[in-house]
Design a protein around this motif. Structure first.
Motif, PDB file in Angstrom:
ATOM      1  N   SER A  12       0.862  -1.181   0.000  1.00 50.83           N
ATOM      2  CA  SER A  12       0.000   0.000   0.000  1.00 50.83           C
ATOM      3  C   SER A  12       0.895   1.226   0.000  1.00 50.83           C
ATOM      4  O   SER A  12       1.963   1.223   0.613  1.00 50.83           O
ATOM      5  N   SER A  38     -14.103  -2.923  -3.646  1.00 47.32           N
ATOM      6  CA  SER A  38     -13.417  -3.993  -2.913  1.00 47.32           C
ATOM      7  C   SER A  38     -14.129  -5.334  -3.097  1.00 47.32           C
ATOM      8  O   SER A  38     -13.497  -6.371  -3.273  1.00 47.32           O
ATOM      9  N   SER A  39     -15.442  -5.305  -3.087  1.00 42.45           N
ATOM     10  CA  SER A  39     -16.212  -6.537  -3.287  1.00 42.45           C
ATOM     11  C   SER A  39     -15.959  -7.117  -4.669  1.00 42.45           C
ATOM     12  O   SER A  39     -15.870  -8.337  -4.840  1.00 42.45           O
ATOM     13  N   ASN A  42     -12.574  -8.819  -4.694  1.00 40.60           N
ATOM     14  CA  ASN A  42     -12.640 -10.095  -3.970  1.00 40.60           C
ATOM     15  C   ASN A  42     -13.344 -11.165  -4.806  1.00 40.60           C
ATOM     16  O   ASN A  42     -12.939 -12.333  -4.810  1.00 40.60           O
ATOM     17  N   ASN A  49     -11.163 -11.862   1.470  1.00 41.74           N
ATOM     18  CA  ASN A  49     -10.590 -10.730   2.197  1.00 41.74           C
ATOM     19  C   ASN A  49      -9.351 -10.124   1.538  1.00 41.74           C
ATOM     20  O   ASN A  49      -8.545  -9.491   2.204  1.00 41.74           O
ATOM     21  N   ALA A  51      -9.189  -7.669  -0.793  1.00 34.10           N
ATOM     22  CA  ALA A  51      -9.407  -6.225  -0.664  1.00 34.10           C
ATOM     23  C   ALA A  51     -10.362  -6.007   0.498  1.00 34.10           C
ATOM     24  O   ALA A  51     -11.389  -6.660   0.597  1.00 34.10           O
ATOM     25  N   ARG A  52     -10.017  -5.128   1.373  1.00 37.57           N
ATOM     26  CA  ARG A  52     -10.835  -4.906   2.559  1.00 37.57           C
ATOM     27  C   ARG A  52     -12.143  -4.226   2.199  1.00 37.57           C
ATOM     28  O   ARG A  52     -12.166  -3.231   1.498  1.00 37.57           O
ATOM     29  N   THR A  53     -13.229  -4.788   2.695  1.00 39.76           N
ATOM     30  CA  THR A  53     -14.540  -4.163   2.517  1.00 39.76           C
ATOM     31  C   THR A  53     -14.964  -3.545   3.839  1.00 39.76           C
ATOM     32  O   THR A  53     -14.546  -3.971   4.906  1.00 39.76           O
ATOM     33  N   SER A  54     -15.794  -2.541   3.745  1.00 42.93           N
ATOM     34  CA  SER A  54     -16.238  -1.850   4.955  1.00 42.93           C
ATOM     35  C   SER A  54     -17.664  -1.368   4.776  1.00 42.93           C
ATOM     36  O   SER A  54     -18.084  -1.008   3.679  1.00 42.93           O
ATOM     37  N   ARG A  59     -13.166   4.103   3.128  1.00 39.26           N
ATOM     38  CA  ARG A  59     -12.074   3.613   3.961  1.00 39.26           C
ATOM     39  C   ARG A  59     -10.786   3.351   3.173  1.00 39.26           C
ATOM     40  O   ARG A  59      -9.720   3.255   3.746  1.00 39.26           O
ATOM     41  N   THR A  60     -10.899   3.177   1.844  1.00 37.39           N
ATOM     42  CA  THR A  60      -9.715   2.930   1.027  1.00 37.39           C
ATOM     43  C   THR A  60      -8.993   4.244   0.797  1.00 37.39           C
ATOM     44  O   THR A  60      -9.336   5.001  -0.097  1.00 37.39           O
ATOM     45  N   ASN A  64      -3.552   0.556  -3.285  1.00 36.99           N
ATOM     46  CA  ASN A  64      -3.245  -0.817  -2.897  1.00 36.99           C
ATOM     47  C   ASN A  64      -2.901  -1.650  -4.120  1.00 36.99           C
ATOM     48  O   ASN A  64      -3.656  -1.678  -5.095  1.00 36.99           O
TER      49      ASN A  64
END
Length: 213
Positions: A12, A38-39, A42, A49, A51-54, A59-60, A64
């Motif tokens: 990152s 992110s979804s 993935n 997981n 790419a982080r999802t929130s 949040r990104t 990355n």
């Protein structure tokens, strides 16, 4: 097994000065902070997981990098346009996004993710216009396609494809859903071409059969 399952998190970075050497081929994913970026990553990589999802869009905050091979990478760019992000932070994200798009020579294609119910908002159009002016191909990916019934989804796709003609460039439009993997073969097909995997037929394996409609 899909080629994209081999994706691994590499690094990152807050800006391009902290990225890997500008060689090989990169494909970037960009979109508004609630577009499901992110979804989608993935789903593409078959990793829950990677790419982080929130539940909190925006949040990104970093660029990355996910490595497929030594010379092929996927790039998750900072989300843009989320109203609840402080202005100073939003400007910082937009600066790092702009630097990457304007200066990264290994960038060979941009996937612009947009909610199928709200496509081609101003910031989306700005990004696509820049890409066209820079001769970089664009895939406009209409996400959350599962939110619409078949007839409405097809109508939105046709309308978006007609709207994309106005960009006067290499802009492809497909629908997509991370929930049921609708449109995944079409996404992979575009990425395979940009990453030059269609030259290495042994690298490409499609394990889905969903049609884009």
């Amino acid at each position: 097994m899909s080629y994209y399952t081999k994706a691994k998190f590499f690094t990152s970075a807050p800006d391009i000065r902290h990225l890997k050497d500008d060689t090989g081929i990169e494909v970037a994913f960009a979109g508004r902070s609630n577009a499901g970026k992110s979804s989608a990553l993935n789903t593409l990589t078959r990793q829950k997981n990677l790419a982080r999802t929130s539940k909190t869009p925006g949040r990104t905050q970093l660029i990355n990098i996910f490595e497929l091979e030594e010379d092929r990478r996927l790039v998750d760019l900072p989300g843009y346009g989320f109203a609840q992000v402080p202005i100073a932070m939003k400007k910082k994200w937009q600066q790092s996004l702009g630097e990457y798009l304007q200066k990264r020579k290994s960038l060979k294609g941009i996937v612009v993710l947009m909610d199928i119910r709200h496509p081609f908002k101003d910031l989306d159009q700005d990004l696509i216009h820049w890409a066209v002016d820079s001769d970089i191909p664009v895939l406009a990916l209409l996400t959350k396609a599962d939110k619409l019934k078949s007839g409405k989804r097809k109508a939105q796709l046709l309308m978006a494809r007609e709207a994309a003609l106005a960009f006067m460039g290499d802009v492809t439009v497909h629908t997509f859903s991370s929930l049921n993997r609708h449109g995944l073969p079409e996404l992979e097909g575009v990425l395979n071409h940009w990453l030059q995997l269609d030259r290495d037929k042994g690298d490409v394996d499609d394990d889905t059969s969903v049609v884009d409609a």
